[in-house]
Design a protein around this motif. Structure first.
Motif, mmCIF file in Angstrom:
data_model
loop_
_atom_site.group_PDB
_atom_site.id
_atom_site.type_symbol
_atom_site.label_atom_id
_atom_site.label_comp_id
_atom_site.label_asym_id
_atom_site.label_seq_id
_atom_site.Cartn_x
_atom_site.Cartn_y
_atom_site.Cartn_z
ATOM 1 N N LEU A 55 48.455 -61.184 6.934
ATOM 2 C CA LEU A 55 47.334 -61.235 5.998
ATOM 3 C C LEU A 55 47.132 -62.647 5.459
ATOM 4 O O LEU A 55 45.998 -63.137 5.357
ATOM 5 N N HIS A 56 48.230 -63.311 5.120
ATOM 6 C CA HIS A 56 48.157 -64.684 4.613
ATOM 7 C C HIS A 56 47.488 -65.612 5.628
ATOM 8 O O HIS A 56 46.672 -66.460 5.268
ATOM 9 N N LYS A 57 47.812 -65.430 6.891
ATOM 10 C CA LYS A 57 47.231 -66.288 7.928
ATOM 11 C C LYS A 57 45.748 -66.002 8.139
ATOM 12 O O LYS A 57 45.022 -66.830 8.693
ATOM 13 N N LYS A 58 45.296 -64.835 7.692
ATOM 14 C CA LYS A 58 43.873 -64.516 7.725
ATOM 15 C C LYS A 58 43.184 -64.873 6.411
ATOM 16 O O LYS A 58 42.017 -64.540 6.194
ATOM 17 N N GLY A 59 43.916 -65.532 5.514
ATOM 18 C CA GLY A 59 43.344 -65.929 4.230
ATOM 19 C C GLY A 59 43.304 -64.821 3.199
ATOM 20 O O GLY A 59 42.548 -64.887 2.228
ATOM 21 N N ILE A 60 44.118 -63.795 3.396
ATOM 22 C CA ILE A 60 44.123 -62.644 2.500
ATOM 23 C C ILE A 60 45.445 -62.603 1.743
ATOM 24 O O ILE A 60 46.516 -62.561 2.354
ATOM 25 N N GLY A 61 45.393 -62.578 0.432
ATOM 26 C CA GLY A 61 46.598 -62.535 -0.376
ATOM 27 C C GLY A 61 47.120 -61.115 -0.533
ATOM 28 O O GLY A 61 46.374 -60.142 -0.417
ATOM 29 N N SER A 62 48.401 -60.997 -0.805
ATOM 30 C CA SER A 62 49.016 -59.694 -1.045
ATOM 31 C C SER A 62 50.247 -59.880 -1.910
ATOM 32 O O SER A 62 50.735 -60.999 -2.102
ATOM 33 N N VAL A 63 50.749 -58.778 -2.426
ATOM 34 C CA VAL A 63 52.005 -58.756 -3.171
ATOM 35 C C VAL A 63 52.937 -57.774 -2.474
ATOM 36 O O VAL A 63 52.530 -56.666 -2.124
ATOM 37 N N LEU A 112 46.902 -50.164 -0.573
ATOM 38 C CA LEU A 112 48.346 -49.952 -0.532
ATOM 39 C C LEU A 112 48.814 -49.797 0.907
ATOM 40 O O LEU A 112 48.250 -49.003 1.670
ATOM 41 N N ILE A 113 49.867 -50.548 1.268
ATOM 42 C CA ILE A 113 50.443 -50.478 2.612
ATOM 43 C C ILE A 113 51.924 -50.148 2.464
ATOM 44 O O ILE A 113 52.696 -50.926 1.898
ATOM 45 N N GLY A 114 52.319 -48.999 2.960
ATOM 46 C CA GLY A 114 53.712 -48.588 2.870
ATOM 47 C C GLY A 114 54.507 -49.068 4.065
ATOM 48 O O GLY A 114 54.317 -48.595 5.187
ATOM 49 N N ILE A 150 46.003 -56.129 -2.869
ATOM 50 C CA ILE A 150 46.715 -55.524 -1.760
ATOM 51 C C ILE A 150 48.202 -55.515 -2.091
ATOM 52 O O ILE A 150 48.796 -56.569 -2.334
ATOM 53 N N VAL A 151 48.789 -54.339 -2.101
ATOM 54 C CA VAL A 151 50.205 -54.198 -2.407
ATOM 55 C C VAL A 151 50.915 -53.631 -1.182
ATOM 56 O O VAL A 151 50.476 -52.630 -0.607
ATOM 57 N N ILE A 152 51.990 -54.280 -0.811
ATOM 58 C CA ILE A 152 52.835 -53.829 0.292
ATOM 59 C C ILE A 152 54.162 -53.393 -0.307
ATOM 60 O O ILE A 152 54.795 -54.157 -1.039
ATOM 61 N N ILE A 153 54.590 -52.181 -0.008
ATOM 62 C CA ILE A 153 55.875 -51.709 -0.512
ATOM 63 C C ILE A 153 56.920 -51.881 0.582
ATOM 64 O O ILE A 153 56.797 -51.323 1.666
ATOM 65 N N GLY A 154 57.940 -52.672 0.278
ATOM 66 C CA GLY A 154 59.029 -52.894 1.220
ATOM 67 C C GLY A 154 59.022 -54.294 1.796
ATOM 68 O O GLY A 154 58.068 -54.688 2.467
ATOM 69 N N ALA A 155 60.101 -55.057 1.541
ATOM 70 C CA ALA A 155 60.218 -56.414 2.064
ATOM 71 C C ALA A 155 61.177 -56.461 3.240
ATOM 72 O O ALA A 155 62.005 -57.365 3.362
ATOM 73 N N GLY A 156 61.060 -55.457 4.106
ATOM 74 C CA GLY A 156 61.773 -55.507 5.369
ATOM 75 C C GLY A 156 60.977 -56.298 6.380
ATOM 76 O O GLY A 156 60.039 -57.033 6.037
ATOM 77 N N ILE A 157 61.324 -56.160 7.640
ATOM 78 C CA ILE A 157 60.664 -56.937 8.687
ATOM 79 C C ILE A 157 59.166 -56.671 8.715
ATOM 80 O O ILE A 157 58.355 -57.605 8.738
ATOM 81 N N VAL A 158 58.768 -55.418 8.681
ATOM 82 C CA VAL A 158 57.342 -55.094 8.819
ATOM 83 C C VAL A 158 56.568 -55.463 7.558
ATOM 84 O O VAL A 158 55.437 -55.953 7.635
#
Length: 403
Positions: free
Chosen positions: A27-35, A153-155, A11-19
């Motif tokens: 996702l982490h709190k649901k046990g799901i890793g991401s970058v 992918l999550i934009g 799982i890739v998230i683009i953008g390290a803003g608030i959202v």
């Protein structure tokens, strides 16, 4: 520059803003890793402060950062409006509604601190996203020519979203309003109390909102001008423009602008995604979607942009967790898994669509109120708002549910 390996690109998230950070934390709190990939070299808070209302605090509580953040901002007691043209005033007590303005840097840091080390990769500038028609995976092309594969992918990459472009979303629209913003510091206390004050004269709206007992966030919303591009990124010109627009306003407001730090002075050309585009837009393609401003950028007139993005994070993580059977090392192979992700993202989009469309419409109409000096238009918009939306703070009473 940090790049992705085949082992950590589930799982890739683009953008390290608030959202983006909020989505990764949910996702982490649901046990799901991401970058999380961020093109800047460090966390950056665009703008001085952000308003969070009751619905946003519910989301922050689900993320586990609400209690600590409440200690950093006073709770607003009332919304007070002053109309200098006719001398009228209007006040609405907030009562049970929880409204606070947080420093953006405080909110970003709290979300970042809740993530596992290494989740956020800085210096990763994505210039193009392409969806594989066979696997539904997304190919990410970096500025330096490197490529990586994201299986989901999550934009969360804002108004000019690369992911939104890959989804073929309609372009955002420019509002006729621009906003000058700043943060004033009073070492000995500002003494303004805990009210959100808005003062309107003609087509100019000035806002003053306490962050804490020593800091005050302010804005000047006024019609866009041909020379606005010349003040972008130039603090002293922004200060001069704000003071010019405040001629005829109480002296305490001009002093507030003069006390503001250069680093917090910004000018924003307001843009938005039209409510009808939100109702009709395709916000999922394969295993890619968008959240926050990348999905539903709206004007600041309700103060709901950030809170709506926090809601996105909760709903998206909940939908993905319901469908995914997580496996070690981001192993998401198989057509069955692609179908599960597609179902989860469709549920997310469907749950968010009407909520953000209504917010966008209410914000759009409120923006017309800010921009107009016509009494006829003002009364007409007030009537439409009263018919379509129940109460001034109904938008803040929404509950996105448990994570």
């Amino acid at each position: 520059m940090s790049t992705l390996s085949s082992q950590d690109s589930g799982i890739v998230i683009i953008g390290a803003g608030i959202v983006g950070l909020a989505t990764a934390l949910a996702l982490h709190k649901k046990g799901i890793g991401s970058v999380v990939l961020e093109k800047a070299e460090s966390l950056r808070a665009t703008g001085a402060a952000i308003g969070i209302q009751t619905n946003g605090w519910r989301a922050l509580d689900q993320l586990g950062v609400g209690p600590a953040l409440r200690e950093k901002a006073v709770r607003l007691q009332a919304l007070r409006e002053v109309f200098l043209d006719n001398g009228q005033t209007r006040e609405a007590r907030l009562g049970k509604e929880e409204g606070r303005y947080l420093l953006r840097s405080d909110l970003l840091q709290a979300l970042f601190d809740g993530l596992p080390a290494g989740t956020v990769r800085f210096g990763c500038h994505i210039v193009k996203v392409k969806t594989d028609p066979v696997t539904s995976h997304s190919t990410l092309q970096f500025h330096d020519g490197n490529v990586a594969i994201a299986k989901i992918l999550i934009g969360c990459d804002g108004v000019n979203s690369i992911v939104g472009e890959s989804l073929k979303l309609k372009p955002t629209r420019d509002a006729p309003t621009g906003a000058l913003r700043g943060l004033a510091n009073y070492p000995n206390g500002h003494g303004f109390g805990n009210d959100y004050v808005r003062i309107k004269k003609g087509s100019v709206l000035v806002g003053r909102i306490p962050v804490d007992h020593k800091s005050v966030y302010w804005f000047v919303a006024r019609p866009r001008l041909p020379g606005d591009s010349e003040i972008l990124g130039k603090p002293e010109l922004i200060r001069q423009e704000a003071l010019k627009e405040m001629e005829g306003y109480p002296q305490e407001l001009t002093e507030m602008v003069e006390k503001s730090d250069d680093s917090a002075l910004t000018f924003t050309k307001i843009s938005y995604r039209a409510p009808w585009d939100l109702l009709l837009g395709n916000f999922r393609r394969g295993t890619a979607t968008v959240a926050g401003d990348a999905m539903h950028v709206m004007g600041p007139f309700l103060g709901q942009g950030g809170a709506a993005g926090l809601e996105d994070a909760i709903v998206l993580a909940r939908c993905l967790a319901k469908e995914l059977c997580m496996r070690p090392n981001g192993d998401y192979d198989g057509r069955q898994l692609v179908n599960k992700v597609g179902k989860a993202l469709d549920e997310y989009v469907e749950e968010r669509r009407m909520r953000v469309a209504r917010l966008s419409l209410q914000t759009y109409l409120t923006g017309i109120l800010v921009a107009t000096s016509s009494m006829f238009v003002t009364r007409l918009i007030f009537l439409v708002l009263r018919i379509l939306f129940r109460g001034s703070f109904s938008h803040a009473q929404y509950d996105c549910g448990r994570l």
